[in-house]
Motif scaffolding. Structure first.
Motif, PDB file in Angstrom:
ATOM      1  N   GLU A 154       0.852  -1.180  -0.167  1.00  0.00           N
ATOM      2  CA  GLU A 154       0.054  -0.005   0.138  1.00  0.00           C
ATOM      3  C   GLU A 154       0.855   1.330  -0.022  1.00  0.00           C
ATOM      4  N   THR A 175     -12.108  13.539   7.093  1.00  0.00           N
ATOM      5  CA  THR A 175     -12.415  13.128   5.811  1.00  0.00           C
ATOM      6  C   THR A 175     -13.293  14.036   5.014  1.00  0.00           C
ATOM      7  N   ARG A 181     -11.279  15.810   1.391  1.00  0.00           N
ATOM      8  CA  ARG A 181     -11.847  14.765   0.608  1.00  0.00           C
ATOM      9  C   ARG A 181     -10.830  14.577  -0.637  1.00  0.00           C
ATOM     10  N   THR A 241      -8.122  12.384   1.141  1.00  0.00           N
ATOM     11  CA  THR A 241      -8.849  10.920   1.458  1.00  0.00           C
ATOM     12  C   THR A 241      -9.028  10.076   0.325  1.00  0.00           C
ATOM     13  N   GLU A 242      -9.352  10.785  -0.758  1.00  0.00           N
ATOM     14  CA  GLU A 242      -9.585   9.798  -2.056  1.00  0.00           C
ATOM     15  C   GLU A 242      -8.099   9.409  -2.559  1.00  0.00           C
ATOM     16  N   GLU A 269      -7.388   6.350  -0.283  1.00  0.00           N
ATOM     17  CA  GLU A 269      -8.455   5.152  -1.048  1.00  0.00           C
ATOM     18  C   GLU A 269      -7.790   4.715  -2.052  1.00  0.00           C
ATOM     19  N   GLN A 270      -7.448   5.542  -3.244  1.00  0.00           N
ATOM     20  CA  GLN A 270      -6.636   4.868  -4.445  1.00  0.00           C
ATOM     21  C   GLN A 270      -5.583   4.208  -3.938  1.00  0.00           C
ATOM     22  N   ALA A 324      -8.666   2.386   2.175  1.00  0.00           N
ATOM     23  CA  ALA A 324      -9.803   2.715   2.529  1.00  0.00           C
ATOM     24  C   ALA A 324     -10.412   2.299   3.593  1.00  0.00           C
ATOM     25  N   ASP A 325     -10.091   0.855   3.941  1.00  0.00           N
ATOM     26  CA  ASP A 325     -10.514   0.164   5.199  1.00  0.00           C
ATOM     27  C   ASP A 325      -9.948   0.949   6.425  1.00  0.00           C
ATOM     28  N   PHE A 371     -10.201   3.649   7.581  1.00  0.00           N
ATOM     29  CA  PHE A 371     -10.922   4.939   7.784  1.00  0.00           C
ATOM     30  C   PHE A 371     -12.043   4.275   8.618  1.00  0.00           C
ATOM     31  N   GLN A 372     -12.338   3.188   8.509  1.00  0.00           N
ATOM     32  CA  GLN A 372     -13.491   2.449   9.361  1.00  0.00           C
ATOM     33  C   GLN A 372     -13.100   2.495  10.779  1.00  0.00           C
TER      34      GLN A 372
END
Length: 416
Positions: free
Chosen positions: A321, A352, A356, A359-360, A363-364, A368-369, A371-372
Motif C-alpha cells: 500500500e 475526511t 476529501r 482522503t481519495e 483510498e486509491q 480505504a478500510d 478509515f473504518q
C-alpha cells in the motif's frame, strides 16, 4: 484489668441464609432472562437448597512463583471478578455472564435429578439428555471462566518484560463447605532474551510466547513451509523472536494504543501465522486491529529463528500500500514521516469531509478500510470484546465436539 469477654455469638446461619436468598433471586432472574422459568414453581424448597449447594465459586488468584507480584495479583483479581459478571454469551438479544452460566448449571443439574426421581430411572433417555445439557453448561461455564482470566494474562504479558500463564484447579471440598470452588493459579514466565547479529551489529531480541488455555503457557513457533525461499534449512518449525526496535516502532506508530493494547495486538496477530506477504524481497506479516490491516511486521530468518525486525505502518515504503501511495502522490520516505501519515492517530483524527481530495488519494492507494477505525475504541478491553469469539476458539481448540458453542446455547436452553 482483665479483658471483658465478648459474649456476642456469630451468625453463620443468617449469613448463609442471606447468601441463599440472593442466589435464588439471581437464579430466578437468570431463568427469566433465558425464558425457561415456566417450571420454577415445581421445584421444592429442598430442590432449591440443593441448587444452592451445587454452586461453583471462584477464589482469588494465587501466585505460583516469585515472578507474580502482589500488585499484579491484585490487578488480575479485580479485573477477572468484573469479567466474571460481564455478559458475553449471546442468546437471541440477551447476553449471559459466566456467573449466570453457573446459575443455569445448578438449575439444570437439579432438574436432572428431579426428572430421574420422578421417572424412577436415572438412565432413562430423558434423564440422559438432561445430563448432557447440564454437562454442556458446565463446560461453557468453565471456558468462560478461563476466558476472563485469559484476557488479563494477554494484557499483562509482554515479550521484553514477562509473560503470565493460568491453570484453573478445583479446591478441596470439605464436609463443612460442600460447594465446589475453583482456584486460578497464576504463573510468571520470564522473558527470553537473545542477542542476534544482523549486518554485523548485535541486536537484542525477545522470544514470543502466549498463555495457553490447555498448557498454561507455550512459546510461539511458525511452520517453516510457509516461509518460501526465505528459509532453506531443514527444521519444520522455527521459534519466533521480536527485536526491541520492532516493539518500539509499534508503540510509536500505533500511538492510540496503550501498552496492554499493544500486547494484545501482538498476541492476536502472531498466535497462529498461516502466511506471509512477499513484497520486494521482504517477508511481511500483516497486522490488523478490529480485523482492519494497519501495517506489517517485517520478518527475516536468522540462524533458524524467525525474527521480526521492525514494524511498518501501512503507508511506509516497502509495503504494498505504501509503494502504491508513493506512485500516486510522489511522497518519499521523509514526507511520510514529516506529515505524520505513518501513525494511527493521523488517520483516525483526519477530517475526511474537509480533506476529501487527500482522503481519495489514500483510498486509491488501498487504504480505504483504515478509515473504518474512526469510530473504534482503542482501549484493550474493547478490542478484546470485539474478538471474544476468536479468544474463545483459541481456548477451545483441541476440545471435543461436546464443547458448547454460542449458536447451540439457545437450543440448549429451549430443552432445559
Amino acid at each position: 484489668m482483665a479483658r471483658k469477654k465478648n459474649n456476642r455469638k456469630k451468625k453463620p446461619a443468617q449469613q448463609a441464609n442471606g447468601g441463599y436468598k440472593k442466589f435464588i433471586r439471581e437464579l430466578y432472574d437468570t431463568l427469566r432472562l433465558a425464558g425457561i422459568d415456566q417450571m420454577w414453581d415445581e421445584n421444592t424448597d429442598a430442590d432449591k437448597h440443593l441448587m444452592y449447594s451445587m454452586r461453583i465459586r471462584i477464589q482469588n488468584p494465587v501466585a505460583c512463583n516469585e515472578l507474580v507480584s502482589s500488585a499484579e495479583l491484585k490487578r488480575i483479581a479485580m479485573q477477572t471478578k468484573r469479567y466474571y459478571r460481564e455478559p458475553t454469551v449471546e442468546r437471541k438479544k440477551d447476553k449471559f455472564s459466566a456467573y449466570q452460566l453457573m446459575l443455569l448449571y445448578c438449575y439444570l443439574a437439579v432438574r436432572e435429578q428431579v426428572i430421574a426421581r420422578n421417572l424412577g430411572n436415572k438412565n432413562d433417555p430423558v434423564v440422559l439428555e438432561r445430563r448432557e445439557h447440564k454437562n454442556k453448561m458446565l463446560d461453557q461455564f468453565g471456558i468462560n471462566c478461563i476466558l476472563g482470566h485469559f484476557r488479563i494474562m494477554i494484557q499483562l504479558g509482554s515479550p521484553d518484560y514477562k509473560y503470565f500463564g493460568l491453570a484453573l484447579r478445583h479446591a478441596a471440598i470439605y464436609k463443612e463447605n460442600p460447594s465446589m470452588e475453583m482456584v486460578p493459579d497464576i504463573y510468571g514466565i520470564p522473558a527470553e532474551k537473545k542477542i542476534i547479529c544482523l549486518d554485523g551489529h548485535k541486536r537484542p531480541a525477545y522470544r514470543l510466547g502466549k498463555p495457553d488455555g490447555m498448557e498454561i503457557f507455550t512459546w510461539s513457533v511458525t511452520a517453516a513451509n510457509i516461509l518460501g525461499d526465505a528459509y532453506t534449512g531443514d527444521k519444520e518449525k522455527l521459534d519466533i523472536y521480536i527485536q526491541s526496535h520492532a516493539l518500539k516502532r509499534m508503540a510509536q506508530r500505533l500511538d492510540l494504543l496503550k501498552r496492554p493494547a499493544i500486547n494484545y495486538a501482538l498476541w492476536e496477530n502472531t498466535i497462529t501465522i498461516t502466511s506471509f506477504v512477499h513484497h520486494r524481497g521482504k517477508l511481511l506479516l500483516p497486522v490488523k486491529i478490529y480485523d482492519i490491516k494497519i501495517g506489517y511486521l517485517v520478518a527475516e530468518v536468522v540462524d533458524d529463528v524467525l525474527l521480526f525486525k521492525t514494524f511498518l505502518f501501512i503507508t511506509h515504503n516497502f509495503t504494498p500500500e505504501g509503494d502504491t501511495l508513493r506512485r500516486i502522490t510522489g511522497l518519499g520516505k521523509e514526507d511520510i514521516s514529516y506529515w505524520k501519515i505513518d501513525r494511527l492517530s493521523t488517520f483516525v483524527n483526519l477530517d475526511t469531509g474537509k480533506y476529501r481530495a487527500l482522503t481519495e488519494l489514500f483510498e486509491q492507494a488501498g487504504l480505504a478500510d483504515i478509515f473504518q477505525l474512526k469510530d473504534k475504541d482503542f482501549d484493550v478491553e474493547q478490542m478484546q470484546e470485539a474478538n471474544l469469539d476468536g479468544l474463545m476458539r483459541y481456548i477451545q481448540r483441541g476440545k471435543n465436539a461436546d464443547t458448547i458453542q454460542k449458536q447451540e446455547f439457545e437450543a440448549l436452553l429451549q430443552n432445559a
